[in-house]
Structures are given as structure tokens and as C-alpha cells.
Write a protein that holds these residues in place. Structure first.
Motif, PDB file in Angstrom:
ATOM      1  N   ALA A 159       2.237   9.410  15.041  1.00 11.60           N
ATOM      2  CA  ALA A 159       2.915   8.124  15.171  1.00 11.60           C
ATOM      3  C   ALA A 159       2.357   7.148  14.131  1.00 11.60           C
ATOM      4  O   ALA A 159       1.275   7.342  13.574  1.00 11.60           O
ATOM      5  CB  ALA A 159       2.721   7.569  16.578  1.00 11.60           C
ATOM      6  N   GLY A 160       3.113   6.103  13.873  1.00 12.04           N
ATOM      7  CA  GLY A 160       2.636   5.073  12.956  1.00 12.04           C
ATOM      8  C   GLY A 160       2.906   5.414  11.505  1.00 12.04           C
ATOM      9  O   GLY A 160       3.643   6.348  11.183  1.00 12.04           O
ATOM     10  N   LEU A 161       2.269   4.641  10.633  1.00 12.60           N
ATOM     11  CA  LEU A 161       2.480   4.812   9.193  1.00 12.60           C
ATOM     12  C   LEU A 161       1.144   4.895   8.464  1.00 12.60           C
ATOM     13  O   LEU A 161       0.923   4.206   7.465  1.00 12.60           O
ATOM     14  CB  LEU A 161       3.317   3.649   8.638  1.00 12.60           C
ATOM     15  N   ASN A 162       0.246   5.754   8.959  1.00 13.09           N
ATOM     16  CA  ASN A 162      -1.015   5.934   8.246  1.00 13.09           C
ATOM     17  C   ASN A 162      -0.785   6.780   6.991  1.00 13.09           C
ATOM     18  O   ASN A 162       0.319   7.267   6.740  1.00 13.09           O
ATOM     19  CB  ASN A 162      -2.080   6.557   9.159  1.00 13.09           C
ATOM     20  N   ASP A 163      -1.828   6.954   6.191  1.00 11.46           N
ATOM     21  CA  ASP A 163      -1.677   7.657   4.915  1.00 11.46           C
ATOM     22  C   ASP A 163      -1.249   9.111   5.091  1.00 11.46           C
ATOM     23  O   ASP A 163      -0.547   9.662   4.248  1.00 11.46           O
ATOM     24  CB  ASP A 163      -2.990   7.600   4.122  1.00 11.46           C
ATOM     25  N   TYR A 164      -1.682   9.748   6.189  1.00  9.63           N
ATOM     26  CA  TYR A 164      -1.273  11.129   6.441  1.00  9.63           C
ATOM     27  C   TYR A 164       0.245  11.201   6.617  1.00  9.63           C
ATOM     28  O   TYR A 164       0.930  12.042   6.025  1.00  9.63           O
ATOM     29  CB  TYR A 164      -1.945  11.680   7.699  1.00  9.63           C
ATOM     30  N   GLN A 178       0.830  -1.198   0.000  1.00  7.78           N
ATOM     31  CA  GLN A 178       0.000   0.000   0.000  1.00  7.78           C
ATOM     32  C   GLN A 178       0.868   1.252   0.000  1.00  7.78           C
ATOM     33  O   GLN A 178       0.565   2.237  -0.671  1.00  7.78           O
ATOM     34  CB  GLN A 178      -0.925  -0.014   1.212  1.00  7.78           C
ATOM     35  N   ALA A 179       1.963   1.201   0.769  1.00  7.12           N
ATOM     36  CA  ALA A 179       2.871   2.348   0.830  1.00  7.12           C
ATOM     37  C   ALA A 179       3.491   2.614  -0.531  1.00  7.12           C
ATOM     38  O   ALA A 179       3.628   3.766  -0.962  1.00  7.12           O
ATOM     39  CB  ALA A 179       3.968   2.088   1.865  1.00  7.12           C
ATOM     40  N   GLU A 180       3.869   1.547  -1.236  1.00  2.00           N
ATOM     41  CA  GLU A 180       4.485   1.710  -2.554  1.00  2.00           C
ATOM     42  C   GLU A 180       3.507   2.325  -3.544  1.00  2.00           C
ATOM     43  O   GLU A 180       3.876   3.159  -4.367  1.00  2.00           O
ATOM     44  CB  GLU A 180       4.969   0.357  -3.062  1.00  2.00           C
ATOM     45  N   ASN A 210      -5.618  10.390  -0.751  1.00  2.00           N
ATOM     46  CA  ASN A 210      -4.774  10.489  -1.939  1.00  2.00           C
ATOM     47  C   ASN A 210      -4.947  11.821  -2.672  1.00  2.00           C
ATOM     48  O   ASN A 210      -4.588  11.960  -3.820  1.00  2.00           O
ATOM     49  CB  ASN A 210      -5.091   9.339  -2.900  1.00  2.00           C
ATOM     50  N   SER A 211      -5.521  12.803  -1.992  1.00  2.00           N
ATOM     51  CA  SER A 211      -5.764  14.093  -2.637  1.00  2.00           C
ATOM     52  C   SER A 211      -4.543  14.996  -2.605  1.00  2.00           C
ATOM     53  O   SER A 211      -4.570  16.080  -3.161  1.00  2.00           O
ATOM     54  CB  SER A 211      -6.930  14.806  -1.936  1.00  2.00           C
ATOM     55  N   PHE A 212      -3.462  14.562  -1.946  1.00  2.00           N
ATOM     56  CA  PHE A 212      -2.213  15.327  -1.845  1.00  2.00           C
ATOM     57  C   PHE A 212      -2.400  16.653  -1.115  1.00  2.00           C
ATOM     58  O   PHE A 212      -1.606  17.571  -1.285  1.00  2.00           O
ATOM     59  CB  PHE A 212      -1.597  15.584  -3.232  1.00  2.00           C
ATOM     60  N   ILE A 213      -3.454  16.770  -0.302  1.00  2.00           N
ATOM     61  CA  ILE A 213      -3.734  18.048   0.335  1.00  2.00           C
ATOM     62  C   ILE A 213      -2.626  18.464   1.286  1.00  2.00           C
ATOM     63  O   ILE A 213      -2.295  19.642   1.396  1.00  2.00           O
ATOM     64  CB  ILE A 213      -5.103  18.001   1.065  1.00  2.00           C
ATOM     65  N   PHE A 214      -1.999  17.497   1.957  1.00  2.00           N
ATOM     66  CA  PHE A 214      -0.955  17.838   2.915  1.00  2.00           C
ATOM     67  C   PHE A 214       0.371  18.144   2.226  1.00  2.00           C
ATOM     68  O   PHE A 214       1.114  19.023   2.667  1.00  2.00           O
ATOM     69  CB  PHE A 214      -0.799  16.719   3.945  1.00  2.00           C
ATOM     70  N   SER A 215       0.660  17.440   1.139  1.00  2.00           N
ATOM     71  CA  SER A 215       1.875  17.766   0.394  1.00  2.00           C
ATOM     72  C   SER A 215       1.748  19.141  -0.251  1.00  2.00           C
ATOM     73  O   SER A 215       2.733  19.880  -0.367  1.00  2.00           O
ATOM     74  CB  SER A 215       2.166  16.694  -0.663  1.00  2.00           C
ATOM     75  N   ARG A 216       0.527  19.519  -0.638  1.00  2.00           N
ATOM     76  CA  ARG A 216       0.322  20.861  -1.195  1.00  2.00           C
ATOM     77  C   ARG A 216       0.490  21.927  -0.103  1.00  2.00           C
ATOM     78  O   ARG A 216       0.986  23.027  -0.366  1.00  2.00           O
ATOM     79  CB  ARG A 216      -1.062  20.963  -1.838  1.00  2.00           C
TER      80      ARG A 216
END
Length: 273
Positions: A148-153, A8-10, A122-128
């Protein structure tokens, strides 16, 4: 289960590659501080780390990206009336959600505890959001404090950062989680800086780091991926005491060993970014 998560990460990495290509060239260095597991002292570490940078005359902006469990405003003893979601949702301009702390050269974009962000991950809102901050071209360093963790955020913030610092402890579950982080980052990153919290001495952190490197080689992770051990912070009751009092440990207890170790870690990170 772990292989599924890595798959999923890939996929997320592939989806966000285009967004990453568009990141603005800026004088602002981006540093993402993360951990595989909660409870290792990451946010307290980040607050003290940012303070040390600000005392070196660098303009520092901390983005509290712990979605739903934000606490950086508590550590900096500020009461923001706006958060990063006011900007994301279009209610405020970017500069309006940047809060000045009482420490010179140190600013904060606060998160919001208990917030449930319902947008597609997957909207890339945080990278934007990160790109918008870099476009300001004002701060010397932007520190993203992830959850913490490896969630999508968390994965989205990690994707857009070339400088990643992982905080862990010697707890077996924390080491298992940080190794999962290493496996994920090795897919498309060049390196990871690794720091240990609550250790008795530097040798312990260095020894475990070497063990993680050997484990990565044994499992044939990408050979070009480098794990950089940059130091350890010893346990101190005053770190917890200062955090509870909404004060910065390295400002209140400057002569403690842990404060000196934090200073050394900051210097090591600056050399690597």
C-alpha cells in the motif's frame, strides 16, 4: 507535503527510465495491482483475480511485492521456504523461488513478512527482478501485487508496468490516496484502470470515477492520461470468511454476486491489456 512527494516521484521516474527501456519483449503480460491506501482488500482481490485468470487456461505468476508485509502465501495456503529475497540476494535461482500453488496454472513468488530490505531504493533491483521473470517467456500473465502507499518500492514496480490496476474504496481517505496515485502516474503513464471494492453497486464506482476524471481535468493533469473505470466488487462476508480459511472466494462461492462481478472485471482487464 504532497508536492514534495510528487517531486520525489518524478525524480525516481527519471532515474528509472533507462531501466525501463531495457525491459525484455516477452509473451508475458505484466499487470501491476496497487492501491493508494492499505485496508481496501487489494491482496484478497489479487488472489481471486489471479485464480480466475488461471481457470481460463492462462499460466499466471503472482509476485508478492508487498515488501515486509507479504500475505499472498496465506491466501493461496502455501508455506514457501524461499522468497523473492532469496533470489535477489543471490541465494537461489529464479525458478527455485517460484512456488506452485494447489490451483492449476497458478504460481507464486512469495514475499517475506517483517523483512527490512536495506539496499538502495534507486538500485532498480525490483525492476530487474520483473525483467528476469519476463525473460523466462513462460507465463501468460505476471501479476505484481504491490504494497500500500507510494513508497520507493511501489514506485519502482509501477514505473516498469504499462498495465496498472488500482483498487480503492469509497472511504474518503482511500479516495484521497488514489488521487495522489493518479497525479503521480499522469506524469509519464498513458492510463490507469480503476476498480472499486466494497461498493453497493456499479453506479457508485462509475460516479466516483467520473468525479476523479473531472478533478484531474480541473487540476490540469496531462490531458492524454486516461482513467478507465472497469467495475466494482460488492461487499460480502464470505470474501473475508474465505480469506481467513485460506481459500479462494470465487472458487468457494461461485454463485455470489461478488464472484460474478470479479469475473466481469477480469474480462474487462483482459480487453485492456
Amino acid at each position: 507535503m504532497l508536492d514534495v512527494k510528487l517531486s520525489q516521484a518524478e525524480k525516481l521516474i527519471n532515474l528509472t527510465s533507462k531501466a525501463n527501456d531495457n525491459l525484455t519483449i516477452s509473451k508475458t503480460k505484466l499487470l501491476t495491482i496497487t492501491s493508494g491506501k492499505g485496508g481496501v482488500g487489494k491482496s484478497t482481490f489479487t488472489a481471486n483475480f489471479a485464480y480466475i485468470l488461471s481457470q481460463k487456461g492462462l499460466k499466471v505468476l503472482v509476485l508478492d511485492a508487498d515488501i515486509g508485509l507479504a500475505n499472498m502465501q496465506v491466501l493461496f495456503d502455501v508455506k514457501p521456504v524461499v522468497t523473492l529475497f532469496d533470489y535477489i540476494n543471490g541465494h537461489k535461482k529464479l525458478k527455485e523461488v517460484i512456488v506452485e500453488t494447489k490451483y492449476q496454472n497458478l504460481s507464486l513468488i512469495a514475499g517475506k513478512s517483517g523483512y527490512q530490505y536495506g539496499s538502495n531504493s534507486n538500485s532498480f533491483i525490483f525492476s530487474r527482478l520483473v525483467e528476469d521473470i519476463l525473460e523466462l517467456n513462460y507465463y501468460d500473465i505476471l501479476i505484481v501485487d504491490t504494497g500500500a502507499g507510494l513508497n520507493d518500492y511501489v514506485k519502482e514496480f509501477l514505473k516498469v508496468s504499462t498495465n496498472i490496476l488500482a483498487i480503492t474504496s469509497t472511504d474518503p481517505s482511500a479516495l484521497t490516496d488514489v488521487y495522489s496515485l493518479i497525479k503521480m502516474l499522469a506524469i509519464d503513464k498513458k492510463s490507469l484502470m480503476l476498480c472499486f471494492n466494497h461498493t453497493k453497486n456499479d453506479l457508485i464506482g462509475e460516479t466516483i470515477s467520473n468525479s476523479l476524471v473531472n478533478l484531474a481535468k480541473k487540476n490540469r493533469l496531462k490531458s492524454e492520461f486516461v482513467i478507465k473505470y472497469i467495475g466494482s466488487v460488492p461487499s460480502s462476508e464470505n470474501i473475508t470468511r474465505a480469506a481467513r480459511a485460506r481459500k479462494i472466494f470465487v472458487n468457494e462461492f461461485r454463485q455470489e454476486e461478488a464472484a460474478h462481478k470479479l469475473q466481469n472485471i477480469v474480462d474487462s482487464v483482459l480487453k485492456n491489456i
